[in-house]
Design a protein around this motif. Structure first.
Motif, PDB file in Angstrom:
ATOM      1  N   GLU A  82      -1.528  29.860  95.113  1.00 56.65           N
ATOM      2  CA  GLU A  82      -2.031  28.492  95.062  1.00 56.65           C
ATOM      3  C   GLU A  82      -0.907  27.496  95.334  1.00 56.65           C
ATOM      4  O   GLU A  82      -1.104  26.477  96.012  1.00 56.65           O
ATOM      5  CB  GLU A  82      -2.684  28.204  93.704  1.00 56.65           C
ATOM      6  N   ALA A  83       0.285  27.776  94.807  1.00 54.29           N
ATOM      7  CA  ALA A  83       1.431  26.893  95.053  1.00 54.29           C
ATOM      8  C   ALA A  83       1.830  26.925  96.524  1.00 54.29           C
ATOM      9  O   ALA A  83       2.207  25.903  97.105  1.00 54.29           O
ATOM     10  CB  ALA A  83       2.612  27.319  94.178  1.00 54.29           C
ATOM     11  N   ALA A  84       1.730  28.096  97.131  1.00 53.76           N
ATOM     12  CA  ALA A  84       2.105  28.238  98.539  1.00 53.76           C
ATOM     13  C   ALA A  84       1.221  27.394  99.446  1.00 53.76           C
ATOM     14  O   ALA A  84       1.692  26.799 100.424  1.00 53.76           O
ATOM     15  CB  ALA A  84       2.025  29.711  98.948  1.00 53.76           C
ATOM     16  N   LYS A  85      -0.064  27.331  99.145  1.00 55.19           N
ATOM     17  CA  LYS A  85      -1.008  26.614 100.006  1.00 55.19           C
ATOM     18  C   LYS A  85      -0.678  25.129 100.130  1.00 55.19           C
ATOM     19  O   LYS A  85      -0.982  24.501 101.150  1.00 55.19           O
ATOM     20  CB  LYS A  85      -2.435  26.785  99.485  1.00 55.19           C
ATOM     21  N   THR A  86      -0.049  24.557  99.099  1.00 51.48           N
ATOM     22  CA  THR A  86       0.243  23.120  99.112  1.00 51.48           C
ATOM     23  C   THR A  86       1.719  22.811  99.334  1.00 51.48           C
ATOM     24  O   THR A  86       2.110  21.641  99.359  1.00 51.48           O
ATOM     25  CB  THR A  86      -0.207  22.477  97.783  1.00 51.48           C
ATOM     26  N   GLU A  87       2.549  23.852  99.484  1.00 47.44           N
ATOM     27  CA  GLU A  87       3.983  23.650  99.675  1.00 47.44           C
ATOM     28  C   GLU A  87       4.265  23.068 101.066  1.00 47.44           C
ATOM     29  O   GLU A  87       3.787  23.574 102.075  1.00 47.44           O
ATOM     30  CB  GLU A  87       4.721  24.976  99.507  1.00 47.44           C
ATOM     31  N   GLU A  88       5.054  22.001 101.123  1.00 49.85           N
ATOM     32  CA  GLU A  88       5.344  21.336 102.392  1.00 49.85           C
ATOM     33  C   GLU A  88       6.499  21.987 103.146  1.00 49.85           C
ATOM     34  O   GLU A  88       6.524  21.986 104.378  1.00 49.85           O
ATOM     35  CB  GLU A  88       5.638  19.852 102.145  1.00 49.85           C
ATOM     36  N   ASP A  89       7.474  22.530 102.438  1.00 49.04           N
ATOM     37  CA  ASP A  89       8.614  23.174 103.088  1.00 49.04           C
ATOM     38  C   ASP A  89       8.194  24.551 103.610  1.00 49.04           C
ATOM     39  O   ASP A  89       7.783  25.414 102.830  1.00 49.04           O
ATOM     40  CB  ASP A  89       9.764  23.322 102.080  1.00 49.04           C
TER      41      ASP A  89
ATOM     42  N   LYS B 206       6.098  34.865  84.211  1.00 50.37           N
ATOM     43  CA  LYS B 206       5.373  33.596  84.194  1.00 50.37           C
ATOM     44  C   LYS B 206       6.332  32.413  84.106  1.00 50.37           C
ATOM     45  O   LYS B 206       6.111  31.368  84.725  1.00 50.37           O
ATOM     46  CB  LYS B 206       4.387  33.568  83.029  1.00 50.37           C
ATOM     47  N   ASP B 207       7.406  32.593  83.341  1.00 47.95           N
ATOM     48  CA  ASP B 207       8.407  31.520  83.233  1.00 47.95           C
ATOM     49  C   ASP B 207       9.108  31.306  84.572  1.00 47.95           C
ATOM     50  O   ASP B 207       9.360  30.165  84.988  1.00 47.95           O
ATOM     51  CB  ASP B 207       9.443  31.873  82.158  1.00 47.95           C
ATOM     52  N   ILE B 208       9.433  32.410  85.231  1.00 46.84           N
ATOM     53  CA  ILE B 208      10.116  32.298  86.525  1.00 46.84           C
ATOM     54  C   ILE B 208       9.167  31.725  87.572  1.00 46.84           C
ATOM     55  O   ILE B 208       9.565  30.931  88.434  1.00 46.84           O
ATOM     56  CB  ILE B 208      10.656  33.671  86.978  1.00 46.84           C
ATOM     57  N   ALA B 209       7.887  32.124  87.515  1.00 50.39           N
ATOM     58  CA  ALA B 209       6.893  31.608  88.457  1.00 50.39           C
ATOM     59  C   ALA B 209       6.726  30.100  88.306  1.00 50.39           C
ATOM     60  O   ALA B 209       6.512  29.379  89.294  1.00 50.39           O
ATOM     61  CB  ALA B 209       5.563  32.319  88.259  1.00 50.39           C
ATOM     62  N   ALA B 210       6.819  29.625  87.080  1.00 51.73           N
ATOM     63  CA  ALA B 210       6.705  28.185  86.838  1.00 51.73           C
ATOM     64  C   ALA B 210       7.843  27.432  87.520  1.00 51.73           C
ATOM     65  O   ALA B 210       7.644  26.345  88.079  1.00 51.73           O
ATOM     66  CB  ALA B 210       6.701  27.911  85.336  1.00 51.73           C
ATOM     67  N   ILE B 211       9.032  28.018  87.496  1.00 53.42           N
ATOM     68  CA  ILE B 211      10.191  27.408  88.157  1.00 53.42           C
ATOM     69  C   ILE B 211      10.002  27.464  89.675  1.00 53.42           C
ATOM     70  O   ILE B 211      10.241  26.489  90.390  1.00 53.42           O
ATOM     71  CB  ILE B 211      11.486  28.130  87.754  1.00 53.42           C
ATOM     72  N   ALA B 212       9.549  28.598  90.164  1.00 55.18           N
ATOM     73  CA  ALA B 212       9.369  28.776  91.608  1.00 55.18           C
ATOM     74  C   ALA B 212       8.342  27.811  92.179  1.00 55.18           C
ATOM     75  O   ALA B 212       8.439  27.402  93.349  1.00 55.18           O
ATOM     76  CB  ALA B 212       8.943  30.215  91.900  1.00 55.18           C
ATOM     77  N   SER B 213       7.364  27.440  91.375  1.00 51.93           N
ATOM     78  CA  SER B 213       6.284  26.561  91.836  1.00 51.93           C
ATOM     79  C   SER B 213       6.555  25.083  91.581  1.00 51.93           C
ATOM     80  O   SER B 213       5.774  24.237  92.012  1.00 51.93           O
ATOM     81  CB  SER B 213       4.973  26.951  91.146  1.00 51.93           C
TER      82      SER B 213
END
Length: 254
Positions: free
Chosen positions: A67-74, A30-37
């Protein structure tokens, strides 16, 4: 300490703290996911974090990454977010991803989504695609791509069955190529027929998928395919559509 050190690494391939974190597994995911997002972090740090999550495969963070992927611009990060989300394999992530994939809301990132769906439980994704195979012609290619990505030898008969259901020529091409790769070499006739079609885009599409399975073209039909490809190329105005013929002819000349 390892999380802080990981964010100072230059890349995922020489990052000892990342290896340490992977060893902790879902205790730190979860900590790593927070950084990734986190869009405030550098792209490289986020990519390092995603590399770790893809190895940890924690279903508990799959949905947040999706959910983070859906809004990621890169688009590169977007693809890696989808991939890491799929790697977790959670049922909630599976349901969310395939529902989104089937909707028009995924129009601008459907290609990147496929890498994530490939990482999910292939048998569940295949079963869903078959069960929900659309009667709407415009959606068929979208589903055929998914079937092609996750189909296995045991699915061969189902893939052939879908060819008969498909109204969209390009969907049939994808399914026929998948069927040939899964062992039903007779379906190569679908692609040869497509190569002789009247539509320039359908012909080029058939050539592209024939090139993928060219080794299975019967010797007795190779000259027929070469003549059809040359004839189709002669009618083509050039550009992107001509690449299919060039690829096929180059493969057959080896």
């Amino acid at each position: 300490t390892a999380i802080e050190a990981m964010q100072k690494c230059e890349n995922q391939f020489s990052c000892d703290p990342l290896d340490t974190l992977v060893g902790f597994g879902d205790k730190v995911s979860k900590d790593i996911a927070a950084i990734a997002s986190d869009t405030g972090k550098s792209k490289e740090v986020r990519r390092i974090a995603l590399a770790g999550l893809t190895k940890i495969k924690d279903p508990g963070v799959g949905l947040s990454l999706f959910e983070a992927a859906k809004t990621e611009e890169d688009f590169i990060l977007r693809g890696e977010l989808f991939k890491a989300a799929g790697a977790g394999g959670g049922d909630d992530t599976l349901e969310a991803m395939i529902t989104h994939y089937a909707s028009d809301a995924s129009d601008d990132h459907r290609t990147e989504m496929r890498s994530g769906l490939r990482n999910l439980a292939g048998d569940k994704v295949f079963a869903w695609a078959v069960e929900n195979y659309p009667s709407d012609k415009k959606l068929e290619v979208r589903f055929a791509d998914l079937v092609t990505d996750v189909g296995e030898a045991a699915n061969k008969e189902k893939v052939v069955e879908l060819i008969g259901k498909s109204k969209h020529t390009m969907a049939r091409h994808r399914l026929a190529s998948a069927a040939v790769q899964l062992g039903d070499h007779a379906q190569i006739s679908v692609l040869i027929e497509g190569l002789k079609g009247s539509d320039v885009y359908d012909r080029s599409d058939a050539a592209n998928f024939l090139a993928k399975v060219a080794e299975h073209i019967p010797e007795a039909r190779k000259q027929e395919v070469i003549d059809a490809a040359n004839g189709a190329k002669a009618q083509d105005k050039g550009g992107l559509t001509s690449r299919g013929y060039d690829k096929l002819l180059k493969t057959l000349s080896k």
